[in-house]
Design an enzyme around this catalytic site. Structure first.
Site, short mmCIF file in Angstrom:
data_model
loop_
_atom_site.label_atom_id
_atom_site.label_comp_id
_atom_site.label_asym_id
_atom_site.label_seq_id
_atom_site.Cartn_x
_atom_site.Cartn_y
_atom_site.Cartn_z
N ILE A 18 3.36 -5.21 2.47
CA ILE A 18 3.42 -5.63 3.81
C ILE A 18 3.78 -4.34 4.91
CG2 ILE A 18 4.23 -7.16 5.75
CD1 ILE A 18 4.57 -9.25 3.54
N GLY A 42 7.39 0.11 -3.67
CA GLY A 42 6.35 0.90 -2.82
C GLY A 42 5.74 2.07 -3.33
N SER A 131 11.40 -16.10 4.62
CA SER A 131 10.42 -16.45 3.68
C SER A 131 10.39 -17.87 3.78
CB SER A 131 10.92 -16.05 2.22
OG SER A 131 10.07 -16.86 1.32
N TYR A 155 15.88 -16.07 -5.37
CA TYR A 155 15.33 -15.19 -4.23
C TYR A 155 15.05 -15.86 -2.97
CZ TYR A 155 11.28 -13.83 -1.35
OH TYR A 155 10.38 -13.15 -0.39
N ASN A 184 3.18 -16.93 1.95
CA ASN A 184 2.05 -16.44 0.92
C ASN A 184 1.28 -15.27 1.77
OD1 ASN A 184 2.86 -18.85 -0.29
ND2 ASN A 184 1.91 -17.33 -1.90
N VAL A 185 1.55 -14.26 1.94
CA VAL A 185 0.94 -13.10 2.60
C VAL A 185 -0.16 -12.52 1.47
CG1 VAL A 185 1.15 -11.12 3.87
CG2 VAL A 185 2.87 -12.52 3.70
N ARG A 223 -1.07 -23.59 -0.65
CA ARG A 223 -0.26 -22.68 0.16
C ARG A 223 -0.98 -22.21 1.49
NH1 ARG A 223 2.99 -23.76 -3.37
NH2 ARG A 223 3.68 -22.46 -4.82
N ASP A 285 9.12 -22.50 -8.30
CA ASP A 285 7.99 -22.71 -7.35
C ASP A 285 7.94 -23.87 -6.61
OD1 ASP A 285 6.52 -20.59 -7.41
OD2 ASP A 285 4.87 -21.22 -8.91
N1 NAD Z 1 4.40 -11.11 0.20
C1 NAD Z 1 4.52 -12.26 0.60
O1 NAD Z 1 3.99 -13.31 0.47
C2 NAD Z 1 5.91 -12.56 1.45
C3 NAD Z 1 6.38 -13.79 1.72
C4 NAD Z 1 7.48 -14.20 2.27
C5 NAD Z 1 8.37 -13.15 2.56
N2 NAD Z 1 8.32 -11.68 2.25
C6 NAD Z 1 8.80 -10.58 2.47
O2 NAD Z 1 8.39 -9.65 2.99
C7 NAD Z 1 8.91 -8.39 2.58
C8 NAD Z 1 8.07 -7.15 1.96
O3 NAD Z 1 7.42 -8.06 1.01
P1 NAD Z 1 5.93 -7.36 0.22
O4 NAD Z 1 5.34 -8.32 -0.22
O5 NAD Z 1 5.47 -6.24 1.15
O6 NAD Z 1 6.88 -6.48 -1.04
P2 NAD Z 1 6.78 -5.24 -1.47
O7 NAD Z 1 7.52 -5.14 -2.92
O8 NAD Z 1 5.27 -4.52 -1.53
O9 NAD Z 1 7.57 -4.44 -0.44
C9 NAD Z 1 8.87 -4.04 -0.56
C10 NAD Z 1 9.21 -2.75 -0.24
O10 NAD Z 1 10.72 -2.60 -0.06
C11 NAD Z 1 11.11 -1.73 -0.89
N3 NAD Z 1 12.43 -1.53 -1.32
C12 NAD Z 1 12.99 -2.54 -2.28
N4 NAD Z 1 14.24 -2.20 -2.50
C13 NAD Z 1 14.58 -1.53 -1.72
C14 NAD Z 1 16.03 -1.14 -1.23
N5 NAD Z 1 17.19 -1.33 -1.81
N6 NAD Z 1 15.86 0.15 -0.25
C15 NAD Z 1 14.89 0.46 -0.02
N7 NAD Z 1 13.67 -0.03 -0.03
C16 NAD Z 1 13.42 -0.83 -0.79
C17 NAD Z 1 10.10 -1.37 -2.04
O11 NAD Z 1 10.01 0.02 -2.72
C18 NAD Z 1 8.91 -1.79 -1.47
O12 NAD Z 1 8.36 -0.58 -0.88
C19 NAD Z 1 9.86 -8.88 1.53
O13 NAD Z 1 11.19 -8.80 2.41
C20 NAD Z 1 9.65 -10.43 1.26
O14 NAD Z 1 10.93 -10.86 0.91
C21 NAD Z 1 6.90 -11.58 1.63
#
Ligand code: NAD
Length: 324
Positions: A18, A42, A131, A155, A184-185, A223, A285
């Protein structure tokens, strides 16, 4: 050039799925972006793709700080010259949190408090990636923000704990904060081949290899799948809108699609003749998750632009080009 054009924002977790779309969207609007990421999940390629998509002088407006949100010095370095923060960095997996709850807590909660503290010291607005997992399983058609939260996994508890910190920081320090709860992105750049992968990415990857995807449970779980570009746009709107206190809003499409229907659409796009393999339901879940989105409409005028089918077609194309 307007004042908004000259703004620099901090995107924590900006090299993630994201986060890279967030960065791409902001750079595309002409903003400057500082990414703080420890590259736990990332990737630099995600940012390369974001820069390539924007083109022009985008690279000169992006700064990448490699560091950890649990280290206040790294956070302070990343905050230099920024006028707002999007806090995405976290370990975003229910499964991972069940296996290692203390690690999830450390990154998702302790790290978030460091980011909030840095925002407090500088008077910066924060948009926090909440979330839908906060709601848990509840007997209601739409998950709306007035429901009592019921986290079912470590989580979910960690994401909700951070929301509580957001509320307290807004109250105690007068910080403007928006909590955007994502549902659920999905979209390009989501890691498809890890045990923690999101369902859309994992299905695309398996089908492109001609393999049968694994469905946890019978597939009737549903979802509110949200295309990542809608999320990036909604978060930016939330950051740039005039808001006060801590506002908590769902950021989703208000759609309702079963995992089985997702499989069927992707199977027809892949043009392969496979049946899914069913496994047991996953611990932590939820069964059904669909957002009410009236509050985000009222707060910032957000409307989703991508249908489920359109988002899936774009996503599948990206996986086809990238992994086939
Ligand atoms: N993907 C989804 O469906 C979804 C749904 C609800 C919430 N979210 C939230 O969105 C956010 C991004 O999720 P995503 O799906 O892009 O996941 P992702 O794992 O692709 O991105 C998370 C990023 O955070 C970085 N990271 C993790 N711990 C770190 C730290 N301690 N210091 C610095 N960087 C750190 C990772 O390297 C990564 O680049 C998260 O907070 C997640 O909880 C995502």
């Amino acid at each position: 050039m307007t004042a908004a054009d000259q703004k620099r924002y901090l995107v924590t977790g900006g090299a993630g799925f994201i986060g890279s779309h967030m960065t791409e969207h902001m750079l595309g609007l002409g903003r400057s972006v500082t990414v703080l990421d420890n590259f736990a999940t990332g990737k630099r390629e995600n940012l390369d793709q974001a820069l390539a998509a924007v083109g022009g002088d985008a690279a000169s407006r992006l700064e990448v700080v490699e560091g950890c949100i649990t280290n206040p010095d790294d956070v302070a370095r990343a905050c230099e010259g920024v006028s707002g923060i999007v806090h995405l960095a976290a370990l975003p997996s229910v499964v991972r949190s069940v296996e290692a709850p203390v690690e999830s807590h450390h990154h998702n909660v302790t790290g978030a408090v460091h980011v909030l503290d840095a925002a407090r010291q500088r008077g910066l607005k924060v948009v926090y990636a909440g979330s839908s997992s906060a709601y848990g399983d509840q007997d209601t058609d739409f998950k709306h923000e007035d429901l009592r939260e019921d986290p079912l996994s470590p989580y979910a508890a960690s994401k909700l704990a951070c929301e509580l910190y957001c509320r307290s920081f807004a109250r105690v320090y007068g910080l403007p904060i928006v909590v955007t709860r994502f549902f659920n992105v999905f979209g390009p750049r989501q890691v498809p081949d890890s045990p923690y992968s999101g369902v859309v990415a994992a299905f695309c990857f398996a089908l492109l290899q001609g393999r049968a995807p694994r469905i946890d449970g019978d597939g009737s779980q549903s979802r509110d799948f949200t295309y990542v570009k809608d999320v990036a746009r909604g978060v930016t709107m939330a950051l740039e809108a005039e808001t006060s206190g801590c506002q908590t809003v769902n950021l989703a499409c208000a759609g309702n699609h079963s995992v089985l229907s997702l499989f069927e659409i992707l199977r027809s796009q892949a043009g392969v003749d496979v049946e899914p393999v069913h496994g047991p339901s996953r611990t932590g879940d939820v069964m059904h998750s669909r957002a009410a989105i009236d509050r985000i409409r009222d707060l910032i005028g957000f409307e989703p632009e991508y249908t489920f089918e359109e988002g899936l077609a774009r996503t599948f194309d990206w996986y086809r080009v990238t992994y086939a």
